[in-house]
Motif scaffolding. Structure first.
Motif, PDB file in Angstrom:
ATOM      1  N   LYS A  26     -48.942 -37.557 -15.160  1.00 62.20           N
ATOM      2  CA  LYS A  26     -48.348 -36.101 -15.660  1.00 62.20           C
ATOM      3  C   LYS A  26     -48.717 -35.739 -17.121  1.00 62.20           C
ATOM      4  CE  LYS A  26     -44.099 -34.068 -16.317  1.00 62.20           C
ATOM      5  NZ  LYS A  26     -43.082 -34.161 -15.671  1.00 62.20           N
ATOM      6  N   LYS A  27     -49.072 -34.717 -17.216  1.00 61.38           N
ATOM      7  CA  LYS A  27     -50.049 -34.362 -19.147  1.00 61.38           C
ATOM      8  C   LYS A  27     -48.403 -34.506 -19.681  1.00 61.38           C
ATOM      9  CE  LYS A  27     -53.790 -31.750 -18.773  1.00 61.38           C
ATOM     10  NZ  LYS A  27     -54.583 -30.386 -18.424  1.00 61.38           N
ATOM     11  N   GLY A  28     -48.434 -34.617 -20.856  1.00 64.13           N
ATOM     12  CA  GLY A  28     -47.501 -34.697 -22.010  1.00 64.13           C
ATOM     13  C   GLY A  28     -47.880 -33.590 -22.476  1.00 64.13           C
ATOM     14  N   VAL A  29     -46.375 -32.373 -23.674  1.00 68.61           N
ATOM     15  CA  VAL A  29     -46.295 -31.118 -24.411  1.00 68.61           C
ATOM     16  C   VAL A  29     -47.732 -31.658 -25.021  1.00 68.61           C
ATOM     17  CG1 VAL A  29     -45.540 -29.583 -26.260  1.00 68.61           C
ATOM     18  CG2 VAL A  29     -43.660 -31.063 -24.246  1.00 68.61           C
ATOM     19  N   LEU A  30     -48.507 -32.277 -25.773  1.00 72.83           N
ATOM     20  CA  LEU A  30     -49.207 -32.099 -27.161  1.00 72.83           C
ATOM     21  C   LEU A  30     -50.959 -32.172 -25.986  1.00 72.83           C
ATOM     22  CD1 LEU A  30     -48.215 -35.402 -28.717  1.00 72.83           C
ATOM     23  CD2 LEU A  30     -47.833 -33.015 -29.432  1.00 72.83           C
ATOM     24  N   GLN A  31     -51.055 -32.671 -25.047  1.00 72.52           N
ATOM     25  CA  GLN A  31     -51.904 -32.822 -23.624  1.00 72.52           C
ATOM     26  C   GLN A  31     -51.898 -30.979 -23.875  1.00 72.52           C
ATOM     27  OE1 GLN A  31     -51.331 -35.918 -21.482  1.00 72.52           O
ATOM     28  NE2 GLN A  31     -53.456 -35.744 -21.294  1.00 72.52           N
ATOM     29  N   GLU A  32     -50.748 -30.298 -23.315  1.00 70.56           N
ATOM     30  CA  GLU A  32     -50.658 -29.043 -22.975  1.00 70.56           C
ATOM     31  C   GLU A  32     -50.677 -28.020 -24.091  1.00 70.56           C
ATOM     32  OE1 GLU A  32     -46.932 -28.674 -21.053  1.00 70.56           O
ATOM     33  OE2 GLU A  32     -47.224 -29.567 -19.651  1.00 70.56           O
ATOM     34  N   LEU A  33     -50.304 -28.649 -25.154  1.00 66.89           N
ATOM     35  CA  LEU A  33     -50.987 -27.741 -26.240  1.00 66.89           C
ATOM     36  C   LEU A  33     -52.329 -27.961 -26.975  1.00 66.89           C
ATOM     37  CD1 LEU A  33     -47.739 -28.692 -28.358  1.00 66.89           C
ATOM     38  CD2 LEU A  33     -48.457 -26.635 -28.129  1.00 66.89           C
ATOM     39  N   GLY A  34     -52.567 -28.655 -25.993  1.00 70.53           N
ATOM     40  CA  GLY A  34     -54.580 -28.314 -26.665  1.00 70.53           C
ATOM     41  C   GLY A  34     -55.171 -29.874 -27.627  1.00 70.53           C
ATOM     42  N   TYR A  35     -54.512 -31.195 -27.807  1.00 73.11           N
ATOM     43  CA  TYR A  35     -54.886 -31.707 -28.064  1.00 73.11           C
ATOM     44  C   TYR A  35     -55.332 -33.140 -27.260  1.00 73.11           C
ATOM     45  CZ  TYR A  35     -51.971 -30.429 -32.289  1.00 73.11           C
ATOM     46  OH  TYR A  35     -51.477 -29.038 -33.278  1.00 73.11           O
ATOM     47  N   THR A  36     -56.139 -33.598 -27.660  1.00 76.43           N
ATOM     48  CA  THR A  36     -56.601 -35.136 -27.118  1.00 76.43           C
ATOM     49  C   THR A  36     -56.351 -35.830 -27.611  1.00 76.43           C
ATOM     50  OG1 THR A  36     -57.914 -35.777 -28.603  1.00 76.43           O
ATOM     51  CG2 THR A  36     -58.724 -34.066 -27.074  1.00 76.43           C
ATOM     52  N   HIS A  37     -56.081 -37.044 -26.653  1.00 79.52           N
ATOM     53  CA  HIS A  37     -56.198 -38.570 -26.704  1.00 79.52           C
ATOM     54  C   HIS A  37     -56.361 -38.816 -28.260  1.00 79.52           C
ATOM     55  CE1 HIS A  37     -53.935 -38.786 -22.714  1.00 79.52           C
ATOM     56  NE2 HIS A  37     -54.727 -39.277 -22.446  1.00 79.52           N
ATOM     57  N   ASP A  38     -57.315 -38.840 -28.326  1.00 78.79           N
ATOM     58  CA  ASP A  38     -57.878 -39.643 -29.667  1.00 78.79           C
ATOM     59  C   ASP A  38     -57.251 -39.015 -30.731  1.00 78.79           C
ATOM     60  OD1 ASP A  38     -59.974 -40.799 -28.036  1.00 78.79           O
ATOM     61  OD2 ASP A  38     -61.595 -39.621 -28.307  1.00 78.79           O
ATOM     62  N   GLN A  39     -56.733 -38.231 -30.722  1.00 79.64           N
ATOM     63  CA  GLN A  39     -56.298 -36.897 -32.157  1.00 79.64           C
ATOM     64  C   GLN A  39     -54.923 -37.671 -32.286  1.00 79.64           C
ATOM     65  OE1 GLN A  39     -56.849 -32.711 -30.720  1.00 79.64           O
ATOM     66  NE2 GLN A  39     -57.279 -32.799 -32.862  1.00 79.64           N
ATOM     67  N   ILE A  40     -53.985 -38.244 -31.082  1.00 81.57           N
ATOM     68  CA  ILE A  40     -52.511 -38.679 -31.446  1.00 81.57           C
ATOM     69  C   ILE A  40     -52.482 -40.419 -31.170  1.00 81.57           C
ATOM     70  CG2 ILE A  40     -50.719 -39.202 -29.641  1.00 81.57           C
ATOM     71  CD1 ILE A  40     -51.828 -36.241 -27.929  1.00 81.57           C
ATOM     72  N   TYR A  41     -51.288 -40.702 -32.414  1.00 82.81           N
ATOM     73  CA  TYR A  41     -51.562 -42.265 -32.656  1.00 82.81           C
ATOM     74  C   TYR A  41     -50.014 -42.160 -31.977  1.00 82.81           C
ATOM     75  CZ  TYR A  41     -50.922 -46.469 -34.943  1.00 82.81           C
ATOM     76  OH  TYR A  41     -51.074 -48.081 -35.455  1.00 82.81           O
ATOM     77  N   ASN A  42     -49.279 -43.246 -31.739  1.00 81.36           N
ATOM     78  CA  ASN A  42     -47.707 -43.422 -31.453  1.00 81.36           C
ATOM     79  C   ASN A  42     -47.945 -44.805 -32.421  1.00 81.36           C
ATOM     80  OD1 ASN A  42     -46.502 -43.811 -27.991  1.00 81.36           O
ATOM     81  ND2 ASN A  42     -45.520 -43.475 -30.183  1.00 81.36           N
ATOM     82  N   PHE A  43     -46.743 -45.208 -33.283  1.00 78.94           N
ATOM     83  CA  PHE A  43     -46.139 -45.721 -33.879  1.00 78.94           C
ATOM     84  C   PHE A  43     -45.678 -47.040 -32.611  1.00 78.94           C
ATOM     85  CE2 PHE A  43     -46.756 -43.303 -37.803  1.00 78.94           C
ATOM     86  CZ  PHE A  43     -47.742 -43.843 -38.058  1.00 78.94           C
TER      87      PHE A  43
END
Length: 326
Positions: free
Chosen positions: A309-326
């Motif tokens: 399921k897509k998350g909000v960040l993907q819906e906003l246009g961000y890619t997995h490579d742009q996201i870092y989860n602490f």
């Protein structure tokens, strides 16, 4: 924060006496050795622990440091003595610990955390939780943790019970390796106590004259009182105009609260200027740290082929490579 492993402990840690029926000496030693090996592997990303390497990581002049290894700059377990405590709000305490060498900084780099290890109430199995220091990493002699007390939280309850003079076993762990100016803009999204790695990085970026990265910070909390770093962030925003933008979202704001009511949603992020579809946003790095439900909603979920399921960040246009989860 990165996942922790209950066997990341040394076989030499003090612990309550064991009956032979609980665990054999051979198994205990094997667990300790395995834990040390895993911990060493995890630290493979850590920078050099030399004084010069740490100076570069924490914006200090290497000439101000003594040669050799700094207290928390690399692999190893350490016992830190609690110097003082301060109640910040209704459920958050600031714990200030003494470093072994009061004349030197910790040696930790930006976004590093401390794995805290304790045996509350005579437990055999350790309780292990990561916490991010919130004081200036350049400060000599001390490291500070902001600890939120959770109902039934084993480690937070133990840490809140500590008194000056008590000790805590810790081990430094690296996180995201930050490179100045690699990203023109970083979007930080925090929930509750997930603000601590963000705050450490915000201050590290802004106080580094060579780093020109712009920052947008969105922090979701339960009540106005939970914005326990408000004054520190306001000071940074004032001292570095145009570099830091803060947005606070409060689930249960007080009467006449200046903050918007709600949660960290797509609408909130868009209003903060964090749409991922613009040309500017292509170079943005998104950092995320908060409660599991919030992270799940923002990142989405993985599933079988086509089942995620897509998350909000993907819906906003961000890619997995742009996201870092602490």
């Amino acid at each position: 924060m990165p996942p922790y492993n209950p066997f990341k402990i040394s076989a030499n840690f003090p612990r309550p006496p064991l009956k032979a029926s609980v665990m054999s000496t051979q198994v205990a030693v094997a667990a300790g050795v395995a834990g040390l090996g895993i911990y060493a592997f995890y630290l493979r990303r850590n920078a050099s622990g030399s004084a010069t390497g740490t100076a570069l990581a924490t914006n200090m002049d290497a000439s101000d440091l003594k040669p050799g290894k700094l207290p928390l700059s690399g692999f190893g377990f350490h016992s830190l003595r609690l110097h003082s405590t301060e109640l910040i709000n209704h459920n958050t305490k600031k714990l200030r610990f003494e470093l072994p060498d009061r004349s030197q900084p910790s040696g930790m780099g930006l976004t590093s955390a401390l794995l805290t290890i304790s045996f509350p109430k005579g437990r055999w199995l350790p309780v292990i939780r990561p916490y991010t220091p919130t004081n200036d990493l350049n400060e000599s002699g001390f490291v500070e943790l902001m600890v939120k007390l959770y109902p039934g939280g084993k480690q937070s309850t133990h840490l809140h019970s500590l008194q000056p003079g008590d000790t805590l076993t810790v081990a430094p762990i690296p996180e995201l390796k930050w490179t100045p100016n690699k990203h023109p803009h970083v979007a930080m999204i925090a929930g509750g106590a997930g603000i601590t790695p963000m705050y450490q990085l915000v201050r590290g970026i802004l106080t580094n004259p060579a780093d020109k990265t712009r920052i947008t910070l969105v922090w979701g909390v339960n009540t106005d009182e939970d914005i326990f770093l408000r004054d520190q962030l306001a000071e940074l925003e004032q001292n570095y105009p145009g570099r830091l933008k803060t947005v606070y979202v409060v689930a249960q704001p007080a009467a006449q609260s200046p903050y918007q009511k709600g949660f960290v949603t797509r609408q909130v992020l868009e209003q903060a200027g964090l749409s991922g579809t613009t040309e500017k946003s292509k170079g943005t790095k998104v950092l995320l740290c908060g409660p599991p439900a919030m992270e799940k909603a923002l990142k989405g979920t993985k599933g079988w082929v086509g089942g995620g399921k897509k998350g909000v960040l993907q819906e906003l246009g961000y890619t997995h490579d742009q996201i870092y989860n602490f």
